[in-house]
Design an enzyme around this catalytic site. Structure first.
Site, PDB file in Angstrom:
ATOM      1  N   HIS A  43     -60.828 -63.633  42.346  1.00  0.00           N
ATOM      2  CA  HIS A  43     -59.476 -63.710  41.796  1.00  0.00           C
ATOM      3  C   HIS A  43     -59.099 -62.311  41.313  1.00  0.00           C
ATOM      4  CE1 HIS A  43     -61.579 -63.589  37.981  1.00  0.00           C
ATOM      5  NE2 HIS A  43     -62.224 -64.713  38.276  1.00  0.00           N
TER       6      HIS A  43
ATOM      7  N   GLY B  64     -59.079 -60.946  38.525  1.00  0.00           N
ATOM      8  CA  GLY B  64     -60.040 -60.298  37.613  1.00  0.00           C
ATOM      9  C   GLY B  64     -61.061 -59.484  38.391  1.00  0.00           C
ATOM     10  N   HIS B  65     -61.635 -60.108  39.424  1.00  0.00           N
ATOM     11  CA  HIS B  65     -62.599 -59.384  40.267  1.00  0.00           C
ATOM     12  C   HIS B  65     -61.915 -58.190  40.951  1.00  0.00           C
ATOM     13  CE1 HIS B  65     -64.295 -63.651  40.539  1.00  0.00           C
ATOM     14  NE2 HIS B  65     -65.298 -62.972  40.020  1.00  0.00           N
TER      15      HIS B  65
ATOM     16  N   GLY C 270     -66.608 -57.119  33.760  1.00  0.00           N
ATOM     17  CA  GLY C 270     -65.398 -57.556  33.075  1.00  0.00           C
ATOM     18  C   GLY C 270     -65.669 -57.867  31.610  1.00  0.00           C
TER      19      GLY C 270
ATOM     20  N   LYS D 247     -64.273 -60.128  30.133  1.00  0.00           N
ATOM     21  CA  LYS D 247     -64.264 -61.595  30.099  1.00  0.00           C
ATOM     22  C   LYS D 247     -65.646 -62.158  29.752  1.00  0.00           C
ATOM     23  CE  LYS D 247     -63.363 -65.892  31.659  1.00  0.00           C
ATOM     24  NZ  LYS D 247     -64.705 -66.336  31.958  1.00  0.00           N
TER      25      LYS D 247
ATOM     26  N   VAL E  68     -58.481 -59.982  32.838  1.00  0.00           N
ATOM     27  CA  VAL E  68     -57.206 -60.275  33.499  1.00  0.00           C
ATOM     28  C   VAL E  68     -56.876 -61.739  33.241  1.00  0.00           C
ATOM     29  CG1 VAL E  68     -55.981 -60.363  35.698  1.00  0.00           C
ATOM     30  CG2 VAL E  68     -57.629 -58.525  35.252  1.00  0.00           C
TER      31      VAL E  68
ATOM     32  N   SER F  56     -60.780 -67.152  35.934  1.00  0.00           N
ATOM     33  CA  SER F  56     -62.188 -67.508  36.123  1.00  0.00           C
ATOM     34  C   SER F  56     -62.301 -68.287  37.415  1.00  0.00           C
ATOM     35  CB  SER F  56     -62.673 -68.378  34.953  1.00  0.00           C
ATOM     36  OG  SER F  56     -63.887 -69.019  35.294  1.00  0.00           O
TER      37      SER F  56
ATOM     38  N   ARG G  50     -64.111 -70.670  37.763  1.00  0.00           N
ATOM     39  CA  ARG G  50     -64.255 -72.073  37.375  1.00  0.00           C
ATOM     40  C   ARG G  50     -62.909 -72.725  37.045  1.00  0.00           C
ATOM     41  NH1 ARG G  50     -69.437 -69.979  35.242  1.00  0.00           N
ATOM     42  NH2 ARG G  50     -71.089 -71.152  36.270  1.00  0.00           N
TER      43      ARG G  50
HETATM   44  P1  AMP Z   1     -68.420 -63.672  38.292  1.00  0.00           P
HETATM   45  O1  AMP Z   1     -68.042 -63.735  39.733  1.00  0.00           O
HETATM   46  O2  AMP Z   1     -67.804 -64.750  37.463  1.00  0.00           O
HETATM   47  O3  AMP Z   1     -69.905 -63.518  38.083  1.00  0.00           O
HETATM   48  O4  AMP Z   1     -67.783 -62.336  37.716  1.00  0.00           O
HETATM   49  C1  AMP Z   1     -68.048 -61.108  38.317  1.00  0.00           C
HETATM   50  C2  AMP Z   1     -67.481 -60.021  37.446  1.00  0.00           C
HETATM   51  O5  AMP Z   1     -66.075 -60.203  37.300  1.00  0.00           O
HETATM   52  C3  AMP Z   1     -68.084 -60.017  36.026  1.00  0.00           C
HETATM   53  O6  AMP Z   1     -68.283 -58.681  35.607  1.00  0.00           O
HETATM   54  C4  AMP Z   1     -66.998 -60.672  35.227  1.00  0.00           C
HETATM   55  O7  AMP Z   1     -66.987 -60.293  33.867  1.00  0.00           O
HETATM   56  C5  AMP Z   1     -65.752 -60.171  35.926  1.00  0.00           C
HETATM   57  N1  AMP Z   1     -64.619 -61.037  35.647  1.00  0.00           N
HETATM   58  C6  AMP Z   1     -64.575 -62.399  35.772  1.00  0.00           C
HETATM   59  N2  AMP Z   1     -63.383 -62.870  35.359  1.00  0.00           N
HETATM   60  C7  AMP Z   1     -62.662 -61.786  34.957  1.00  0.00           C
HETATM   61  C8  AMP Z   1     -61.348 -61.618  34.423  1.00  0.00           C
HETATM   62  N3  AMP Z   1     -60.537 -62.631  34.218  1.00  0.00           N
HETATM   63  N4  AMP Z   1     -60.954 -60.360  34.129  1.00  0.00           N
HETATM   64  C9  AMP Z   1     -61.772 -59.287  34.321  1.00  0.00           C
HETATM   65  N5  AMP Z   1     -63.008 -59.393  34.832  1.00  0.00           N
HETATM   66  C10 AMP Z   1     -63.456 -60.621  35.146  1.00  0.00           C
END
Ligand code: AMP
Length: 293
Positions: A46, A48-49, A159, A161, A188, A197, A199
């Site tokens: 998303h 955020g990534h 992130g 987050k 984000v 997220s 999720r």
């Molecule tokens: P994940 O795929 O959930 O393991 O997240 C991968 C990376 O993306 C991690 O460093 C998270 O902290 C970051 N991340 C996830 N959601 C967000 C968000 N909403 N804003 C910024 N970074 C994010």
């Protein structure tokens, strides 16, 4: 191909699944004088990534996004099996962004038969997520250190987050002298405040609405501090009230913590991170916000 279409940056996206292929691509970039930026993810990408990938692109010559749903960071009763896997959509987004390289290993590549070494950070990881999800950070630090070693990246992007995760990773990097710089990028959010997220896609319409109480609760905490409240117990009670008023009753924690150690604060006399983990329906969400008294 649409012959009239503007050339897209997607032509340059390369996907590798083995460590030798990854290393060859990294070595070639290094030989060309490029610095290496790493963005570890579990996919289901998303904005955020993507913001992390953009940060990497702006700082580094080669941006590597990794996509790996890491089994060792999930508890036995958690959502590893149902975690969203959206590989084609993920690759399309990264191609559009002009990301150079995706590393998408299988579990066998990351954890071949006989794998037995884990990294454990017992202090920063002890509370909050670490307490609610035993073994979670051990899985995170292990996979993250492997990714650091596999890519030999110069800079890695995480992130805000997942605030505690970023602290645990920083601690590991300092303790083990890992030669990498860690950047932590802002959370984000959706327009209405919900932290993005992977999720969030579990939420139905009513739950999506209910989930807004988490960011509202964090805002309430900030508001209390702005109004001069310095007692953590009072602020926490107010924040919890926002959650319960919205029907969120399964709350793992609402905490006000010192930014580096993540130890709980009694008095809010310096920068403080407000942390929340709570269930919306059966979906466990986390979020956080910096409070500046
Ligand atoms: P994940 O795929 O959930 O393991 O997240 C991968 C990376 O993306 C991690 O460093 C998270 O902290 C970051 N991340 C996830 N959601 C967000 C968000 N909403 N804003 C910024 N970074 C994010």
């Amino acid at each position: 191909m649409n012959p009239g279409a503007a050339p897209s940056s997607s032509d340059s996206l390369r996907v590798v699944t083995t460590v030798p292929d990854l290393r060859a691509a990294v070595d070639a970039a290094r030989a060309a004088g490029k610095s290496i930026g790493l963005v570890p993810t579990m996919g289901a990408l998303h904005e955020g990534h993507l913001s992390l990938a953009r940060a990497a692109q702006s700082e580094c010559g080669l941006t590597i996004v990794t996509i790996f749903v890491n089994p060792t960071q999930f508890g036995p009763h958690e959502d590893f099996n149902k975690y969203p896997r959206t590989r084609d959509a993920d690759l399309a987004l990264l191609a559009l962004l002009g990301v150079d390289l995706v590393f998408a290993p299988s579990p066998d590549v990351m954890y071949p038969a006989g794998f037995s070494t884990f990294v454990d950070e017992p202090a920063v990881a002890k509370r909050w997520e670490g307490q609610c999800r035993p073994g979670h950070f051990r899985g995170v630090t292990t996979v993250v250190l492997k990714l650091f070693n596999q890519t030999r990246a110069d800079v890695a992007f995480f992130g805000h987050k997942d605030y505690q995760q970023s602290c645990v990773v920083r601690r590991m990097v300092a303790d083990l002298d890992v030669p990498i710089a860690i950047r932590v990028c802002p959370t984000v959010r959706e327009a209405d405040g919900l932290a993005m997220s992977s999720r969030n896609r579990y939420l139905d319409t009513a739950e999506r609405q209910q989930a807004l109480a988490i960011s509202r609760s964090l805002q309430r905490g900030a508001e209390c501090v702005r109004q001069g409240q310095r007692r953590a117990d009072i602020v926490i009670a107010d924040m919890r009230a926002v959650l319960t008023a919205a029907g969120i009753t399964r709350i793992d924690y609402v905490a006000l913590v010192e930014p580096q150690t993540l130890e709980p604060r009694d008095t809010l006399d310096g920068p403080t991170i407000a942390l929340i983990a709570a269930y919306v329906g059966t979906t466990r969400l986390i979020d956080n916000h910096v409070l500046r008294p």
